[in-house]
Write a protein that holds these residues in place. Structure first.
Motif, mmCIF file in Angstrom:
data_model
loop_
_atom_site.group_PDB
_atom_site.id
_atom_site.type_symbol
_atom_site.label_atom_id
_atom_site.label_comp_id
_atom_site.label_asym_id
_atom_site.label_seq_id
_atom_site.Cartn_x
_atom_site.Cartn_y
_atom_site.Cartn_z
ATOM 1 N N HIS A 1 0.831 -1.213 0.000
ATOM 2 C CA HIS A 1 0.000 0.000 0.000
ATOM 3 C C HIS A 1 0.864 1.261 0.000
ATOM 4 O O HIS A 1 0.543 2.251 0.657
ATOM 5 C CB HIS A 1 -0.965 0.003 1.197
ATOM 6 N N ASN A 2 1.929 1.205 -0.730
ATOM 7 C CA ASN A 2 2.794 2.359 -0.945
ATOM 8 C C ASN A 2 3.630 2.032 -2.181
ATOM 9 O O ASN A 2 4.510 1.167 -2.131
ATOM 10 C CB ASN A 2 3.696 2.621 0.264
ATOM 11 N N ASP A 3 3.347 2.720 -3.270
ATOM 12 C CA ASP A 3 3.976 2.363 -4.540
ATOM 13 C C ASP A 3 5.494 2.512 -4.506
ATOM 14 O O ASP A 3 6.217 1.694 -5.090
ATOM 15 C CB ASP A 3 3.392 3.218 -5.670
ATOM 16 N N LEU A 4 5.978 3.549 -3.835
ATOM 17 C CA LEU A 4 7.429 3.771 -3.823
ATOM 18 C C LEU A 4 8.138 2.658 -3.050
ATOM 19 O O LEU A 4 9.169 2.134 -3.491
ATOM 20 C CB LEU A 4 7.756 5.131 -3.228
ATOM 21 N N LEU A 5 7.579 2.277 -1.891
ATOM 22 C CA LEU A 5 8.155 1.164 -1.148
ATOM 23 C C LEU A 5 8.018 -0.138 -1.927
ATOM 24 O O LEU A 5 8.887 -1.015 -1.854
ATOM 25 C CB LEU A 5 7.469 1.034 0.216
ATOM 26 N N TRP A 6 6.926 -0.260 -2.662
ATOM 27 C CA TRP A 6 6.709 -1.453 -3.486
ATOM 28 C C TRP A 6 7.800 -1.563 -4.554
ATOM 29 O O TRP A 6 8.394 -2.625 -4.747
ATOM 30 C CB TRP A 6 5.324 -1.364 -4.118
ATOM 31 N N VAL A 7 8.050 -0.456 -5.226
ATOM 32 C CA VAL A 7 9.101 -0.431 -6.251
ATOM 33 C C VAL A 7 10.458 -0.738 -5.625
ATOM 34 O O VAL A 7 11.242 -1.545 -6.145
ATOM 35 C CB VAL A 7 9.123 0.933 -6.969
ATOM 36 N N ALA A 8 10.758 -0.096 -4.488
ATOM 37 C CA ALA A 8 12.055 -0.287 -3.842
ATOM 38 C C ALA A 8 12.248 -1.720 -3.366
ATOM 39 O O ALA A 8 13.342 -2.280 -3.469
ATOM 40 C CB ALA A 8 12.201 0.679 -2.671
ATOM 41 N N SER A 9 11.179 -2.334 -2.825
ATOM 42 C CA SER A 9 11.308 -3.686 -2.294
ATOM 43 C C SER A 9 11.458 -4.718 -3.400
ATOM 44 O O SER A 9 12.148 -5.727 -3.220
ATOM 45 C CB SER A 9 10.097 -4.032 -1.421
ATOM 46 N N GLU A 10 10.837 -4.497 -4.545
ATOM 47 C CA GLU A 10 10.870 -5.493 -5.609
ATOM 48 C C GLU A 10 12.001 -5.274 -6.614
ATOM 49 O O GLU A 10 12.479 -6.246 -7.206
ATOM 50 C CB GLU A 10 9.527 -5.511 -6.347
ATOM 51 N N THR A 11 12.431 -4.034 -6.816
ATOM 52 C CA THR A 11 13.491 -3.763 -7.793
ATOM 53 C C THR A 11 14.731 -3.153 -7.159
ATOM 54 O O THR A 11 15.696 -2.858 -7.863
ATOM 55 C CB THR A 11 12.978 -2.831 -8.912
ATOM 56 N N GLY A 12 14.707 -2.963 -5.838
ATOM 57 C CA GLY A 12 15.866 -2.452 -5.131
ATOM 58 C C GLY A 12 16.094 -0.965 -5.333
ATOM 59 O O GLY A 12 15.309 -0.266 -5.994
ATOM 60 N N LEU A 13 17.187 -0.481 -4.766
ATOM 61 C CA LEU A 13 17.508 0.933 -4.917
ATOM 62 C C LEU A 13 17.802 1.283 -6.370
ATOM 63 O O LEU A 13 17.573 2.423 -6.799
ATOM 64 C CB LEU A 13 18.721 1.281 -4.048
ATOM 65 N N VAL A 14 18.285 0.311 -7.130
ATOM 66 C CA VAL A 14 18.539 0.554 -8.556
ATOM 67 C C VAL A 14 17.231 0.886 -9.262
ATOM 68 O O VAL A 14 17.134 1.866 -10.016
ATOM 69 C CB VAL A 14 19.203 -0.683 -9.199
ATOM 70 N N GLY A 15 16.196 0.086 -9.017
ATOM 71 C CA GLY A 15 14.907 0.330 -9.651
ATOM 72 C C GLY A 15 14.246 1.595 -9.149
ATOM 73 O O GLY A 15 13.683 2.361 -9.938
ATOM 74 N N MET A 16 14.312 1.843 -7.828
ATOM 75 C CA MET A 16 13.694 3.046 -7.279
ATOM 76 C C MET A 16 14.357 4.295 -7.843
ATOM 77 O O MET A 16 13.683 5.279 -8.182
ATOM 78 C CB MET A 16 13.783 3.047 -5.755
#
Length: 635
Positions: free
Chosen positions: A326-341
């Motif tokens: 329920h937080n898109d930015l944390l979702w992106v960071a958790s699944e694609t890492g700092l590289v993806g974020m």
């Protein structure tokens, strides 16, 4: 209106209307497939009609970096099948800005805005009639009024993405302003009816930011204050009207909770205790996940498979577990890492920067497009701090179109890249692959829905019929195989049940129900040590899992660990709703130890909870166990 404009408008607009009630993800997959087919047609038409065009180089680099980061995360995936399926979804959305920059000019954006507005008007009428209990109540929904989105939050994410484009049409002199004023009003009313607080906050923040930008960047002699006053008046009138109309609740239609019964109540609930509904803990656990997978994440689409290991029982139970933070930015960071974020934030940040730098120097038409696009980007991003609009296909597609529209409307003097027909082969192949992948997911979900409903009816024959049919199209959902395992177990096919549970766990290693059910199947097969290991895995994921404690206590007794069995079962009697069967099993363990006094107390407790319990009554009479009870399974 050119063929490309028709295709763009039809693709983005009709995506919002598509749904199919005969598949499990009936609002997501049909919309995604229609979007993919439409974008593939756009790419094909562009190949035929355009030989070469220059598009902004920074946009190309940033989109490629974002797609590359998502692809790189697949190396970390627990469930690679899910990662590939999610990649086929998000990579298609990410191609929208590139296709927009390749195929569109400013004069084509306005006709697309018209098409989106017309669809928003239709959707709003459907949602308003649902809210009033008048019509369209037979459209499937998890939370009404949801129109064609199956959930009101998804409807809200589409509405705030289209409202600014409707405003652009309202203020164009050659447009039918009365029509778009009406659509704007209906969209605002429906947005209030959705009671989606994250969307409301997103709209409010976007409006404030754009107001500041307007007064700071637009020359005073070019400001249309009369139009803005009209917009504010219409918006305020619609919001007040919507807030005054109560919801109708015919039949068993899903209704709002107490905090959202009225629009004012929904607004005030934002600052009330408990309004976050456990999100801070969800976010804190997600940060732990990010810390353990800092660079490349856990793999696209794999947050839900990893979260139970970090939850400590928070938000996880026998009936449900969260699939996203329920937080898109944390979702992106958790699944694609700092590289993806970093790649994602750079893309968004560069787009905002390009728009802001161009606002003061472009034509009124371009300026309107830039303001509309910025509104969408800010509203979507803020809503994404509390919800997950990136997954909502209709709203997310307009968000990515808005990114492309910025690069179309903002003049680029340097860094342009020449794109030829040959370059379009790559997105065309990706889109074709996406269509094939989504088609497979649709075929899978058709059978999974039948497995899902049959399992809840305990119709094991239907489960065993459709689970293999679903599996023929891929391994897209662990719950399909967990349900299949239950069906095999209930029909006496224990080896097949064990195999099905292992298949489910290969897709979702942290499924507490799969571990519990596997432990029960192992116990029946006489594989006691393996049963104990599986049951303890379930308890590790959900320490208050009373049924797993009950099953573990029985299995420990089977192995002769009587004291351990008593300890586990005594703990189970204090968990959740008291259950007679747990007291019966505790009594059996006391009998195995030779403690008839404690056994009698346990059987009496069982009869107190369930006076008709035959096993407890007979045990009290004979003070010995008479029936071997099966374990309690869940999926």
């Amino acid at each position: 209106m050119t063929a490309l404009s028709w295709l763009w408008g039809g693709t983005l607009g009709l995506t919002a209307l598509a749904y199919w009630s005969q598949v499990y993800a009936g609002a997501l997959l049909p919309k995604l497939l229609l979007l993919q087919i439409g974008l593939l047609a756009i790419a094909g038409l562009a190949c035929v009609s355009q030989r070469r065009k220059e598009i902004p180089g920074p946009l190309v680099i940033l989109v490629v970096a974002w797609v590359g980061a998502m692809s790189l995360s697949l190396l970390q995936s627990t469930n690679l099948t899910e990662s590939v399926a999610q990649l086929s979804q998000y990579i298609v959305l990410s191609l929208i800005p590139l296709l927009a920059a390749w195929t569109l000019s400013t004069r084509y954006v306005i006709p697309i805005a018209r098409s989106l507005s017309i669809v928003a008007g239709l959707v709003s009428c459907v949602g308003i009639l649902q809210y009033l209990g008048i019509a369209f109540l037979d459209i499937p929904s998890n939370a009404q009024p949801s129109a064609t989105f199956f959930h009101r939050n998804a409807a809200a994410s589409f509405l705030y993405a289209v409202i600014p484009w409707t405003v652009v049409c309202m203020f164009r002199r050659e447009e039918r302003d009365w029509l778009y004023t009406g659509i704007f009003g209906a969209s605002c009313i429906y947005l209030v009816f959705t009671r989606t607080r994250g969307a409301w906050v997103g709209v409010a923040v976007a409006a404030v930011v754009l107001a500041v930008l307007y007064w700071k960047l637009v020359p005073a002699d070019q400001r249309n204050t009369a139009a803005l006053r009209r917009l504010a008046a219409v918006g305020a009138a619609c919001l007040l009207l919507a807030a005054a109309i109560p919801e109708a609740t015919p039949g068993d239609r899903p209704t709002f909770d107490d905090k959202k019964e009225t629009a004012l109540g929904a607004v005030t609930s934002i600052v009330q205790p408990g309004a976050h509904r456990g999100r801070p803990q969800l976010w804190a656990n997600t940060l732990k996940m990010i810390g353990d997978h800092l660079l490349f994440g856990v793999g696209l689409g794999n947050w839900g498979f990893n979260y139970p290991a970090y939850a400590g029982g928070e938000h996880v139970n026998i009936t449900a577990a969260p699939r996203r933070p329920h937080n898109d930015l944390l979702w992106v960071a958790s699944e694609t890492g700092l590289v993806g974020m970093l790649a994602y934030l750079l893309l968004i940040g560069a787009t905002i920067r390009a728009a802001v730098r161009a606002i003061g120097s472009v034509s009124p038409i371009n300026r309107g497009i830039l303001f509309a696009a910025l509104f969408v980007i800010f509203a979507h991003s803020v809503d994404g701090m509390f919800n997950f609009p990136r997954e909502r296909i209709a709203g997310a597609s307009v968000f990515w179109f808005a990114i492309g529209a910025v690069w179309v409307a903002a003049p680029q003097r340097v860094g342009m890249r020449s794109i030829t027909r040959a370059h379009l082969i790559i997105p065309a192949v990706i889109l074709l692959w996406g269509c094939l992948m989504t088609s497979r997911r649709l075929a899978y979900d058709y059978h999974h829905l039948r497995v899902y409903t049959a399992e809840r009816r305990q119709d094991w024959t239907t489960v065993l019929e459709h689970a293999p049919m679903a599996a023929a199209h891929g391994d897209f959902r662990a719950n399909t195989f967990i349900a299949q395992g239950r069906a095999y177990y209930r029909t006496g096919k224990t080896p097949e049940a064990i195999e099905a549970y292992h298949h489910g766990l290969s897709l979702h290693p942290n499924s507490l129900n799969a571990h519990n059910n596997l432990g029960i199947a192992y116990r029946r097969a006489g594989r006691t040590d393996e049963a104990i290991q599986s049951l303890r895995s379930a308890i590790r994921l959900f320490p208050l899992f009373a049924e797993a404690h009950n099953n573990l206590g029985n299995t420990l007794r089977d192995r002769g660990d009587i004291d351990a069995s008593i300890e586990v079962l005594r703990g189970a009697t204090r968990m959740g709703t008291p259950r007679a069967q747990v007291h019966v099993n505790l009594g059996r363990s006391y009998l195995a130890k030779g403690d008839s006094v404690s056994a009698r107390i346990s059987f009496m407790n069982a009869l107190r909870l369930a006076p008709g319990n035959r096993v407890a009554r007979e045990a009290l009479e004979e003070l010995r166990p008479t029936i071997e009870e099966p374990g309690v399974d869940r999926s």
